[in-house]
Design an enzyme around this catalytic site. Structure first.
Site, PDB file in Angstrom:
ATOM      1  N   HIS A 254      28.431   7.907  51.731  1.00 46.56           N
ATOM      2  CA  HIS A 254      28.566   9.359  51.575  1.00 46.56           C
ATOM      3  C   HIS A 254      27.287  10.070  52.016  1.00 46.56           C
ATOM      4  CE1 HIS A 254      30.095  13.031  49.454  1.00 46.56           C
ATOM      5  NE2 HIS A 254      28.802  13.279  49.374  1.00 46.56           N
ATOM      6  N   GLU A 255      26.157   9.617  51.504  1.00 51.78           N
ATOM      7  CA  GLU A 255      24.889  10.283  51.847  1.00 51.78           C
ATOM      8  C   GLU A 255      24.511  10.049  53.304  1.00 51.78           C
ATOM      9  OE1 GLU A 255      23.907  12.467  49.912  1.00 51.78           O
ATOM     10  OE2 GLU A 255      25.048  11.848  48.151  1.00 51.78           O
ATOM     11  N   HIS A 258      25.944  12.805  55.342  1.00 51.84           N
ATOM     12  CA  HIS A 258      25.065  13.976  55.370  1.00 51.84           C
ATOM     13  C   HIS A 258      23.885  13.751  56.313  1.00 51.84           C
ATOM     14  CE1 HIS A 258      26.925  16.339  52.232  1.00 51.84           C
ATOM     15  NE2 HIS A 258      26.833  15.363  51.340  1.00 51.84           N
ATOM     16  N   GLU A 284      29.709  18.595  53.895  1.00 47.86           N
ATOM     17  CA  GLU A 284      30.527  17.731  53.067  1.00 47.86           C
ATOM     18  C   GLU A 284      31.665  17.111  53.866  1.00 47.86           C
ATOM     19  OE1 GLU A 284      30.912  15.826  49.403  1.00 47.86           O
ATOM     20  OE2 GLU A 284      29.332  17.102  50.218  1.00 47.86           O
TER      21      GLU A 284
END
Length: 489
Positions: A254-255, A258, A284
């Site tokens: 997830h990170e 980003h 996101e």
């Protein structure tokens, strides 16, 4: 030099100082000694004073009035600078500094209260944060909707009314899908213990698999995973649980979504307003499509199954198909960041409604824990057992990020649209993902979304990439097809 050139030289220094302030925040979450918080609060306040003075410098207004542009890039640079100047000029310097000081200290107090499961210990500083943010919102809104003014910091041009309409369309089908899934036999859950050092080693390998440039970044541990920085220095954090390696691995993916966005921006935009993600909703969309449509897809989990067996040995899951079902297992839980795709948005909508009520003074901080617990029981059907599983689980309110939460669900909607468009453009993408090769997918996202940085507005970025206006329909179709298949619905 021309007015435009003078302005960009000045802006470059402002952007660099902003990155320094961000690095202080990263350090606070990862390496700073616990008792350093009061001093760090003063340091953050001092940095914000300097930044606010630069953002509201009358010379900026003069340069903006005189600047002449000759390209799409220059027009976009001025759009961002003008917006920043106009918004910053509405907020008194003393208020901006005080928000930075209080939220820096509140972050540490939140972490302590979360560890102790004691909302009452956190409530006094949260009251300060809420009071300051209401004051800031009132200044920014200039008589308009205060919450919309806050939301504009994270998703320029969006309104709570528009998002509520979108979320109202999401909720019924999500609730129906959840009910059907929870009535069906559940896949096997992971059991046993998984060495935390091995988790971190595998998470770094997976970060590289998704294209994260470790020469310009690093992976550390924090209470709440996050990504920080842009350009040539983009850092991420994750967390570990001895009994739940997915927490670590998928927080990392997830990170990385980003971070890959920030690393993928056109290098010509470095240390300019265009050199960072255009909005938190678009940001996101990258983290969620990396984590879910790619990372939790059947093709990639087939590869990940082998990596897990190499790292941990036989962990009780028979084969790749069973592992895919386990990765996507839907189950009751308290924690938003650990929620499955079916239920994740319901967690976000709870927070969206509560924070609007806080800003509107419909509820006060002293009533927040009870309001949270009541809403959670109504939405999920079981009671919150402790504050760290409820109102204290997220860091956002402690650092004043009111207006941020709805961008999570908006990002999911954007990700649904991008996934549909990507698979139409790269129809054999799963063949590569099954080999652990994410390059086809991540290249399409870099070329169609990430490289643009702040060149376009948020909605323009998604429309240009997808060639259709964003809506919740692709996300809902994706979820119903995926979980219908897993659960035999």
């Amino acid at each position: 030099m021309s007015a435009y050139q003078d302005l960009m030289v000045f802006q470059r220094e402002t952007e660099a100082l902003s990155q320094v302030a961000g690095r202080l925040g990263w350090d606070q979450e990862t390496m700073m000694p616990r008792d350093s918080a009061p001093q760090r609060g003063e340091e953050m306040a001092a940095m914000e004073t300097v930044l606010h003075a630069r953002r509201t410098d009358p010379q900026v207004a003069d340069w903006l009035a005189k600047a002449e542009t000759s390209s799409e890039v220059e027009v976009a640079q001025l759009r961002h600078i003008r917006r920043s100047f106009e918004r910053a000029s509405k907020v008194p310097a003393k208020l901006a500094s005080e928000i930075a000081r209080v939220t820096s200290q509140a972050q540490g107090k939140w972490a302590e209260a979360r560890e102790a499961d004691d909302f009452k210990a956190f409530a006094p500083v949260l009251k300060e944060v809420v009071s300051l943010k209401r004051e800031e919102g009132a200044a920014l809104s200039a008589g308009g909707d205060v919450y919309d003014a806050m939301l504009d910091d994270y998703e320029a041009g969006a309104t709570a009314a528009e998002l509520s309409s979108m979320f109202d369309a999401l909720r019924p089908r999500l609730v129906a899908l959840r009910a059907a899934v929870l009535d069906a036999p559940a896949p096997a859950a992971l059991s046993g213990k998984f060495d935390e050092g091995a988790q971190m080693k595998l998470s770094r390998q997976i970060a590289k698999t998704f294209g994260y440039d470790m020469a310009k970044g690093r992976v550390d541990k924090a209470v709440h995973p996050f990504s920080s920085g842009s350009g040539l220095d983009v850092r991420i954090t994750t967390r570990t649980s001895e009994t739940d390696p997915f927490n670590c691995l998928y927080s990392t993916i997830h990170e990385v979504g980003h971070a890959a966005y920030e690393q993928g921006i056109n290098p010509d935009y470095l240390l300019t307003p265009l050199g960072q993600g255009v909005s938190m909703g678009v940001h996101e969309s990258q983290s969620r499509i990396y984590e879910n449509q790619i990372g939790r897809g059947c093709a990639f989990t087939g590869w990940l199954y082998g990596q897990m067996r190499d790292a941990f040995g036989d962990f009780g899951i028979a084969d790749e198909d069973a592992f895919y079902a386990t990765v996507n297992r839907v189950q009751n839980g308290y924690i938003r960041t650990e929620a499955d795709e079916v239920q994740y948005n319901l967690h976000v909508l709870l927070r969206f409604d509560l924070e609007r009520a806080i800003i509107a003074r419909d509820i006060e901080v002293d009533d927040l824990e009870a309001a949270w617990n009541e809403r959670f029981k109504a939405d999920f059907g079981f009671a919150v057992d402790k504050a760290s599983n409820g109102v204290l689980q997220d860091v956002h309110w402690s650092v004043g990020l009111f207006g941020y939460f709805p961008t999570y669900s908006l990002g999911n909607v954007y990700a649904g649209c991008l996934n549909e468009a990507m698979r139409a453009a790269v129809p054999d993408v799963d063949s590569a993902l099954a080999r652990g090769d994410t390059s086809d997918a991540t290249r399409w996202l870099r070329d169609n979304v990430q490289q643009h940085g702040g060149l376009y507005t948020p909605q323009e970025v998604i429309e240009k990439a997808c060639e259709f206006a964003p809506s919740e329909a692709p996300l809902l179709t994706y979820l119903e097809d995926k979980f219908g298949g897993i659960y035999g619905l």
